[in-house]
Design a protein around this motif. Structure first.
Motif, PDB file in Angstrom:
ATOM      1  N   SER A  76       0.846  -1.207   0.000  1.00  0.00           N
ATOM      2  CA  SER A  76       0.000   0.000   0.000  1.00  0.00           C
ATOM      3  C   SER A  76       0.873   1.246   0.000  1.00  0.00           C
ATOM      4  O   SER A  76       0.460   2.310  -0.460  1.00  0.00           O
ATOM      5  N   ASP A  77       2.079   1.091   0.536  1.00  0.00           N
ATOM      6  CA  ASP A  77       2.974   2.237   0.653  1.00  0.00           C
ATOM      7  C   ASP A  77       3.251   2.873  -0.707  1.00  0.00           C
ATOM      8  O   ASP A  77       3.403   4.084  -0.799  1.00  0.00           O
ATOM      9  N   TYR A 102      -1.596   5.510  11.171  1.00  0.00           N
ATOM     10  CA  TYR A 102      -0.489   4.817  10.509  1.00  0.00           C
ATOM     11  C   TYR A 102       0.630   5.799  10.173  1.00  0.00           C
ATOM     12  O   TYR A 102       0.378   6.860   9.580  1.00  0.00           O
ATOM     13  N   CYS A 146      -7.886   6.259   8.296  1.00  0.00           N
ATOM     14  CA  CYS A 146      -7.529   4.848   8.366  1.00  0.00           C
ATOM     15  C   CYS A 146      -8.598   4.157   9.201  1.00  0.00           C
ATOM     16  O   CYS A 146      -8.819   4.518  10.351  1.00  0.00           O
ATOM     17  N   ASN A 150      -5.011   2.136  12.697  1.00  0.00           N
ATOM     18  CA  ASN A 150      -3.798   1.628  13.314  1.00  0.00           C
ATOM     19  C   ASN A 150      -3.122   2.813  14.004  1.00  0.00           C
ATOM     20  O   ASN A 150      -2.941   3.834  13.344  1.00  0.00           O
ATOM     21  N   ALA A 177      -6.739  -1.342   5.390  1.00  0.00           N
ATOM     22  CA  ALA A 177      -5.822  -2.491   5.493  1.00  0.00           C
ATOM     23  C   ALA A 177      -6.418  -3.624   6.346  1.00  0.00           C
ATOM     24  O   ALA A 177      -6.146  -4.800   6.106  1.00  0.00           O
ATOM     25  N   TYR A 178      -7.246  -3.259   7.339  1.00  0.00           N
ATOM     26  CA  TYR A 178      -7.772  -4.253   8.288  1.00  0.00           C
ATOM     27  C   TYR A 178      -9.261  -4.533   8.117  1.00  0.00           C
ATOM     28  O   TYR A 178      -9.889  -5.097   9.000  1.00  0.00           O
ATOM     29  N   THR A 202      -4.928  -4.168   1.150  1.00  0.00           N
ATOM     30  CA  THR A 202      -3.624  -4.808   1.028  1.00  0.00           C
ATOM     31  C   THR A 202      -3.752  -6.325   1.065  1.00  0.00           C
ATOM     32  O   THR A 202      -4.751  -6.852   1.566  1.00  0.00           O
ATOM     33  N   SER A 204      -1.378  -7.845   2.645  1.00  0.00           N
ATOM     34  CA  SER A 204      -0.430  -8.120   3.736  1.00  0.00           C
ATOM     35  C   SER A 204      -1.074  -8.628   5.015  1.00  0.00           C
ATOM     36  O   SER A 204      -0.385  -9.196   5.855  1.00  0.00           O
ATOM     37  N   LYS A 205      -2.354  -8.400   5.224  1.00  0.00           N
ATOM     38  CA  LYS A 205      -2.941  -8.714   6.529  1.00  0.00           C
ATOM     39  C   LYS A 205      -3.834  -9.949   6.431  1.00  0.00           C
ATOM     40  O   LYS A 205      -3.346 -11.052   6.555  1.00  0.00           O
ATOM     41  N   LEU A 214       2.193  -6.545  -1.933  1.00  0.00           N
ATOM     42  CA  LEU A 214       1.166  -6.192  -2.903  1.00  0.00           C
ATOM     43  C   LEU A 214       0.033  -5.429  -2.216  1.00  0.00           C
ATOM     44  O   LEU A 214      -0.587  -5.941  -1.285  1.00  0.00           O
ATOM     45  N   GLY A 215      -0.178  -4.220  -2.671  1.00  0.00           N
ATOM     46  CA  GLY A 215      -1.253  -3.390  -2.132  1.00  0.00           C
ATOM     47  C   GLY A 215      -2.195  -2.976  -3.243  1.00  0.00           C
ATOM     48  O   GLY A 215      -1.817  -2.963  -4.420  1.00  0.00           O
TER      49      GLY A 215
END
Ligand SMILES: *Cc1c(COP(=O)(O)O)cnc(C)c1O
Length: 346
Positions: A76-77, A102, A146, A150, A177-178, A202, A204-205, A214-215
């Motif tokens: 995502s960055d 974040y 967000c 986070n 993200a969550y 994302t 990632s989670k 990968l985002g």
């Protein structure tokens, strides 16, 4: 009226993007002599698809969007950084967000020499709307929210988000993200009604693929096109595209893992609440919990000695003496609770 072209930095509006070999020829051929690749096939000797069409076809069915509404980045960055670079004139424009949140929004703003303004959350970690709105001026290009947030773990109220969306004339970015761990619904469908909304998600989670980087960013075709124009041509490598496509077929398994993690989270909250040095437990809609203890540093060091690493968030605004603990497997959470039960603070 929202006018995307007006919001872009002038150099980006005028940019002539790099045109790769794969941009210039997209069909199927029998002989490829256009990209200076090594011709001997080892599975990775060819450049990847710059727009990740096959992968987006899979994502599109899961997320119920058009492929042109999906941007894929190196985490995502990458999307966060590209949004700043596309819209914010260094030393001139500004970004508004909440605090705490974040850390990457501020770091990316700093790297790009863009002013970053933050409105502290109010009690219950909700948005202080008047405080947030008071930070916005005609140089505010981006607003980051967000949800679930986070490190606080809670979802921001959707009514608050939509109120800000209705009032703000720059790009509003919601980082989800969550979202898979939250009871509420994603705001992705709103990209069809708000031309200035970008939703970040994302792999990632919940999807369990932090290692492939990968985002996703979802937005109107126009916004996504801007991101595609300024990204590195081959930003997502062949292995990442293959692995993500493969894992997307395992959605049921992902959902099962998410259910388990949520159950474990609720268990963790119950057990942490029983400890007498725990001062406050915050409601979590994510795969971590934020817990306020008597002495975060001492508790952190004790756990470290026992081989358990958590995140000390004490230096973060509104998170004094707070630890952020990721929900692990049943065994890992048991080990954590076991050590904390034996902990005798001095
Ligand atoms: C973990 C996290 C991400 C994910 O970042 P990636 O670069 O996709 O791994 C994004 N936003 C927030 C708020 C996060 O906590």
């Amino acid at each position: 009226m929202f006018n995307l072209q007006e919001k872009l930095r002038k150099n980006i509006r005028d940019l002539e993007p790099y045109s790769s070999a794969r941009d210039e020829f997209q069909g199927i051929a029998s002989v490829y002599l256009d990209a200076n690749e090594n011709p001997f096939n080892n599975g990775i000797n060819r450049y990847p698809d710059p727009l990740q069409e096959e992968l987006k076809t899979k994502i599109k069915s899961i997320k119920k969007v058009h492929p042109e509404q999906i941007f894929l980045g190196n985490g995502s960055d990458e999307a966060i950084d590209l949004l700043i670079r596309a819209f914010c004139e260094p030393g001139e424009d500004n970004i508004v967000s909440i605090k705490p949140t974040y850390g990457m929004y501020k770091v990316c703003a700093d790297i790009n020499h863009v002013e970053y303004r933050e409105a502290p959350l109010k009690s219950g970690f909700n948005i202080d709307i008047p405080a947030l709105l008071s930070l916005i001026d005609n140089k505010t290009k981006l607003l980051f929210l967000c949800s679930p947030n986070n490190p606080t773990g809670n979802c921001l109220a959707q009514t608050d988000i939509i109120r800000i969306l209705d009032l703000f004339n720059g790009i509003l970015i919601i980082d989800e993200a969550y979202i898979d761990f939250a009871p509420g619904k994603s705001l992705v469908p709103l990209i069809n009604s708000y031309p200035n909304l970008v939703v970040l998600q994302t792999f990632s989670k919940a999807w369990g693929m932090a290692g492939i980087r990968l985002g996703m960013a979802f937005g109107t075709r126009n916004i996504i096109e801007v991101l595609n124009r300024i990204k590195y041509p081959y930003n997502i490598n062949v292995l990442t595209q293959q692995k993500a496509a493969e894992q997307l077929m395992q959605e049921e398994e992902k959902n099962k893992q998410v259910d388990t993690i949520i159950k474990e989270r609720e268990n963790l909250v119950l057990n942490l609440n029983k400890l007498d040095f725990v001062e406050e437990m915050y409601r979590s809609d994510a795969n971590f919990v934020l817990v306020k203890v008597k002495d975060a540093k001492a508790t952190y060091n004790y756990l470290l000695e026992k081989g358990i690493i958590v995140r000390d968030r004490s230096r973060v605004a509104l998170c004094e003496n707070s630890l952020r603990i990721t929900v692990g497997t049943e065994e890992e959470n048991k080990a954590l609770i076991n050590e904390l039960t034996n902990y005798k603070p001095v």
